[in-house]
Scaffold this motif. Structure first.
Motif, PDB file in Angstrom:
ATOM      1  N   VAL B 106      -0.029  -1.658  -7.280  1.00  0.00           N
ATOM      2  CA  VAL B 106       0.617  -3.051  -7.179  1.00  0.00           C
ATOM      3  C   VAL B 106      -0.261  -4.148  -7.821  1.00  0.00           C
ATOM      4  O   VAL B 106       0.652  -4.911  -8.526  1.00  0.00           O
ATOM      5  N   GLU B 107      -1.217  -3.972  -8.023  1.00  0.00           N
ATOM      6  CA  GLU B 107      -2.063  -5.026  -8.757  1.00  0.00           C
ATOM      7  C   GLU B 107      -1.973  -4.731 -10.168  1.00  0.00           C
ATOM      8  O   GLU B 107      -2.162  -5.829 -10.943  1.00  0.00           O
ATOM      9  N   LEU B 108      -1.487  -3.754 -10.837  1.00  0.00           N
ATOM     10  CA  LEU B 108      -1.573  -3.370 -11.938  1.00  0.00           C
ATOM     11  C   LEU B 108      -1.017  -4.236 -13.080  1.00  0.00           C
ATOM     12  O   LEU B 108      -1.365  -4.921 -14.108  1.00  0.00           O
ATOM     13  N   ALA B 137      -2.319   0.575   2.215  1.00  0.00           N
ATOM     14  CA  ALA B 137      -2.697  -0.004   0.888  1.00  0.00           C
ATOM     15  C   ALA B 137      -3.939   1.003   0.383  1.00  0.00           C
ATOM     16  O   ALA B 137      -3.891   1.047  -0.939  1.00  0.00           O
ATOM     17  N   PHE B 138      -4.649   1.432   1.086  1.00  0.00           N
ATOM     18  CA  PHE B 138      -5.923   1.950   0.301  1.00  0.00           C
ATOM     19  C   PHE B 138      -5.799   3.702   0.232  1.00  0.00           C
ATOM     20  O   PHE B 138      -6.561   4.301   0.015  1.00  0.00           O
ATOM     21  N   HIS B 139      -4.535   4.012   0.560  1.00  0.00           N
ATOM     22  CA  HIS B 139      -4.135   5.326   0.537  1.00  0.00           C
ATOM     23  C   HIS B 139      -3.890   5.579  -1.302  1.00  0.00           C
ATOM     24  O   HIS B 139      -3.548   4.821  -1.851  1.00  0.00           O
ATOM     25  N   ARG B 140      -3.792   7.190  -1.549  1.00  0.00           N
ATOM     26  CA  ARG B 140      -3.328   7.062  -2.763  1.00  0.00           C
ATOM     27  C   ARG B 140      -1.629   7.458  -2.759  1.00  0.00           C
ATOM     28  O   ARG B 140      -1.244   7.840  -1.813  1.00  0.00           O
ATOM     29  N   PRO B 141      -0.729   7.234  -3.739  1.00  0.00           N
ATOM     30  CA  PRO B 141       0.487   7.538  -3.999  1.00  0.00           C
ATOM     31  C   PRO B 141       0.734   8.936  -3.611  1.00  0.00           C
ATOM     32  O   PRO B 141       1.936   9.299  -3.156  1.00  0.00           O
ATOM     33  N   GLY B 147       9.789   7.768   0.433  1.00  0.00           N
ATOM     34  CA  GLY B 147      10.236   6.630   0.862  1.00  0.00           C
ATOM     35  C   GLY B 147       9.272   5.448   0.494  1.00  0.00           C
ATOM     36  O   GLY B 147       9.476   4.456   0.211  1.00  0.00           O
ATOM     37  N   GLU B 148       8.112   5.899   1.091  1.00  0.00           N
ATOM     38  CA  GLU B 148       6.995   5.007   1.022  1.00  0.00           C
ATOM     39  C   GLU B 148       6.447   4.577  -0.236  1.00  0.00           C
ATOM     40  O   GLU B 148       6.073   3.549  -0.520  1.00  0.00           O
ATOM     41  N   ALA B 149       6.570   5.622  -1.050  1.00  0.00           N
ATOM     42  CA  ALA B 149       6.014   5.776  -2.549  1.00  0.00           C
ATOM     43  C   ALA B 149       6.921   4.315  -3.128  1.00  0.00           C
ATOM     44  O   ALA B 149       6.645   3.707  -3.995  1.00  0.00           O
ATOM     45  N   GLN B 150       8.091   4.449  -2.982  1.00  0.00           N
ATOM     46  CA  GLN B 150       9.181   3.708  -3.376  1.00  0.00           C
ATOM     47  C   GLN B 150       9.223   2.433  -3.184  1.00  0.00           C
ATOM     48  O   GLN B 150       9.223   1.542  -3.889  1.00  0.00           O
ATOM     49  N   ARG B 151       8.729   2.024  -1.786  1.00  0.00           N
ATOM     50  CA  ARG B 151       8.275   0.838  -1.272  1.00  0.00           C
ATOM     51  C   ARG B 151       7.156   0.002  -2.118  1.00  0.00           C
ATOM     52  O   ARG B 151       7.197  -0.985  -2.453  1.00  0.00           O
ATOM     53  N   VAL B 152       6.052   0.889  -2.255  1.00  0.00           N
ATOM     54  CA  VAL B 152       5.116   0.887  -3.158  1.00  0.00           C
ATOM     55  C   VAL B 152       5.400   0.246  -4.585  1.00  0.00           C
ATOM     56  O   VAL B 152       5.144  -0.940  -5.050  1.00  0.00           O
TER      57      VAL B 152
END
Ligand SMILES: Nc1ncnc2c1ncn2[C@@H]1O[C@H](COP(=O)(O)OP(=O)(O)O)[C@@H](O)[C@H]1O
Ligand SMILES: [Mg+2]
Lengths: 420, 222
Positions: B106-108, B137-141, B147-152
């Motif tokens: 997200v920071e990228l 937040a501190f997991h990896r994709p 669904g979670e990945a698309q939210r990230v």
């Protein structure tokens, strides 16, 4: 974009491929390690040699039959040269007396080496390797000091007295803690009275400088010198130590000395010198020539290792760029400029090689330390060699990283995103 | 003037000397705050159009004005800046970097915008909270569901607070229910005033948007 970000990005990229990263830096590690260890050893030797030869005094001249450094070329040529040296006229006490009269000299000492042998005192005996027939000036020139007892007197010389000044090593071996002064020791069938003991001087390049004894030069000539014994014609030939006054330039002193000896030997202007004026300066310059040869060879090896290492890095970076094509596309899609991508991969490459450089420096120092501890060779670790090692390894990273990084930055974002 | 305006966009791919026309004269307008879908069958040129609208690619000919700027006039660095500041992409296959954590993903966009790291972290956390994933937040994709990945990815798209969200088949790799949740999220973003453009071949998805632009064989359908 700040400088920290690309470094961090590069670090993350490398962390993911730890083993591969370390392996690819092997060339760099070896290259830098070689340079650091060799530089440390050579630098240590330099310091040592300079300090000791400096002690001896680069202003001291050895007047003798043969040159210390004879560059002969082929073996037959060398043999011929040595036969010529053997036939040369030797130096004598009269030569020493004549040199003493020169106004440019401070000290002059005759020097008649005697073939090594056993010294005995009652049941004790010791092998003495350096036996010198000389006079009282010897210790002024060579930097030895009398610890107990006295130096030679004129009578010792003129009457060829059998008196001896012992090196500390010899004294310790013959007498232990007992007072050696006045004791009588025997050497090859003659008895000598100990009149002095020299202060300990230590070791130089594996030579024990305290394994030594001094006797009057006249005594040496009378009892031991024998021109029918071959070594006395060359290696053990008579020589004269000359030390110039401090205010006399070495070159000037040498000229005057050379002129005097040429006249005494009756050499015509068109005849070459049949004698040598050796100085430790000559040894130093020969030594410098030798070490600079080693230096150049070492730089060759190191550059080769660095280039091979650099090509390895380039290879691995190219693989990395291809593997991460999609990553590059993603970064571009979220706003990375081509320059950002270029820097990312450049930093990664520099990071890798610098890491190799750091490991190489540590490795080189360890090798130098081991050599220092296990051999008589001393090693020192100059700061500039560390900077050089790190500087060169980063430069290799920069140079060999340019091509892969450039390739990464030139990618088309769409195609990069589509890459599987 | 509209936020997005194109005139006669043409894109021709050249493949081994054969010309493949992907876009054949597309003129459209999208205003600020719209929620639009670009709908068409596979191979109709949707992705090509989206890449051009997102300044990832340039048209072979035609004009594209974004916020009144003539995009064809700009150099690559300026395009990168526009992608960074004004556009947030959401892809069918999420396109997250697998080796860094979700919050770093997200920071990228913010790192490239030069946002200081503390500020970056704070904003990224707020965005993850916003899409309901602060606990990842501190997991990896690779450690979360699609669904979670698309939210990230949506949180990442919002990182530099862009005016436009461009989503290419954002529900394509998701099951129906999760896809619906993602569409709800887009609707929310739109209701906050953001322009959202969703590319899809799925009528059910386009039905959720307020306007449908239909495309076929590189041309708009009337
Ligand atoms: N890089 C490319 N090179 C050649 N042809 C391409 C390329 N990208 C897309 N195309 C072609 O352009 C057309 C439109 O593709 P695309 O925009 O991906 O369609 P959609 O996203 O609607 O499925 C297709 O016929 C596709 O094969
Ligand atoms: Mg598509």
């Amino acid at each position: 974009m700040s400088i920290v970000t690309p470094i961090k990005t590069a670090y993350t990229g490398l962390k993911a491929n730890k083993l591969r990263s370390i392996l690819t830096t092997l060339g760099i590690i070896i290259g830098v390690g070689t340079v650091i260890s060799m530089v440390s050893i050579i630098d240590g030797m330099n310091r040592y040699v300079y300090s000791v030869l400096g002690d001896l005094g680069t202003r001291t001249v050895y007047v003798q039959k043969w040159e210390w450094i004879i560059m002969g070329g082929s073996q037959t040529k060398m043999r011929k040269l040595w036969r010529e040296v053997e036939r040369r006229k030797g130096f004598t006490l009269e030569d020493a007396e004549a040199i003493k009269k020169l106004s440019v000299v401070e000290n002059v000492a005759p020097f008649q080496p005697i073939i090594a042998g056993k010294l005995k005192y009652r049941s004790n005996s010791v092998d003495c390797s350096n036996i010198v027939g000389t006079d009282r000036e010897y210790i002024y020139i060579t930097g030895y000091e009398i610890q107990r007892g006295r130096n030679f007197t004129d009578q010792d010389i003129t009457r060829s007295r059998r008196v001896v000044i012992l090196g500390s090593y010899i004294s310790k071996n013959l007498f232990g803690d007992k007072n050696p002064l006045g004791k009588r020791i025997s050497f090859r069938g003659h008895k000598f009275t100990v009149i002095g003991v020299l202060k300990e001087k230590g070791e130089f390049m594996g030579n024990n400088l305290d394994d030594m004894m001094l006797i009057p030069v006249t005594t040496a000539l009378k009892y031991y010198y024998n021109p029918r014994i071959r070594p006395y014609r060359v290696w053990y030939s008579f020589r004269i130590l000359v030390k110039f006054r401090d205010d006399v330039p070495l070159k000037k002193g040498l000229e005057i000395l050379e002129e005097l000896i040429r006249i005494r030997r009756g050499l015509r202007f068109d005849q070459n010198n049949d004698f040598a004026l050796n100085t430790s300066e000559m040894l130093l310059s020969a030594y410098r020539k030798l070490t600079s040869g080693i230096f150049i060879a070492m730089i060759g090896i190191a550059s080769l290792a660095l280039i091979v290492g650099g090509i390895g890095i380039m290879n691995i970076m190219l693989v990395s760029v291809t593997e991460r094509t999609r990553e590059i596309g993603i970064r571009m899609a979220v706003g990375a400029k081509r320059r950002d991508i270029l820097y990312q991969f450049l930093f990664e490459s520099i990071f890798l090689t610098s890491l190799g450089g750091i490991i190489g420096v540590l490795l080189g120092f360890s090798i130098a330390k081991i050599v220092d501890v296990t051999t008589p060779l001393p090693a020192s670790m100059p700061v500039w060699s560390v900077l050089l090692g790190l500087g060169f390894s980063s430069l290799v990273g920069l140079f060999f990283g340019i091509y892969p990084a450039n390739k990464a930055s030139k990618m088309d974002p769409i195609e990069a995103l589509r890459y599987e | 003037m509209s936020l997005i305006e194109t005139r006669d966009l043409v894109k021709i791919y050249r493949l081994d000397g054969v010309e493949v026309p992907a876009l054949r004269g597309i003129s459209l307008k999208i205003d600020i705050g719209e929620y639009v879908s670009i709908m068409g069958p596979s191979g109709s040129g949707k992705s090509t159009l989206m890449h051009i609208l997102g300044c990832l690619d340039r048209p072979t000919s035609g004009k594209y004005y974004l916020d009144g700027l003539d995009i064809s006039e700009l150099d690559e660095d300026r395009l990168a800046e526009i992608r960074r500041e004004k556009i947030g992409f959401v892809f069918q296959n999420f396109n997250l970097l697998p080796r860094i954590t979700n919050i770093e993903n997200v920071e990228l966009p913010m790192t490239y915008a030069g946002v200081p790291s503390k500020e970056r972290r704070k904003r990224a956390m707020a965005l993850l909270e916003r899409v309901g994933l602060s606990h990842r937040a501190f997991h990896r994709p690779t450690e979360i569901s699609g669904g979670e990945a698309q939210r990230v990815a949506i949180a990442r798209a919002l990182a530099n607070d862009p005016a436009i969200i461009l989503a290419d088949e954002p529900t394509g790799n998701l099951d129906t229910r999760t896809g619906r949740e993602i569409m709800n999220l887009f609707e929310e973003l739109n209701s906050e005033g953001r322009t959202v453009i969703v590319v899809t071949h799925d009528p059910e998805v386009s039905a959720k948007t307020k306007r449908i632009i239909r495309i076929r064989d590189g041309m708009l359908e009337k």
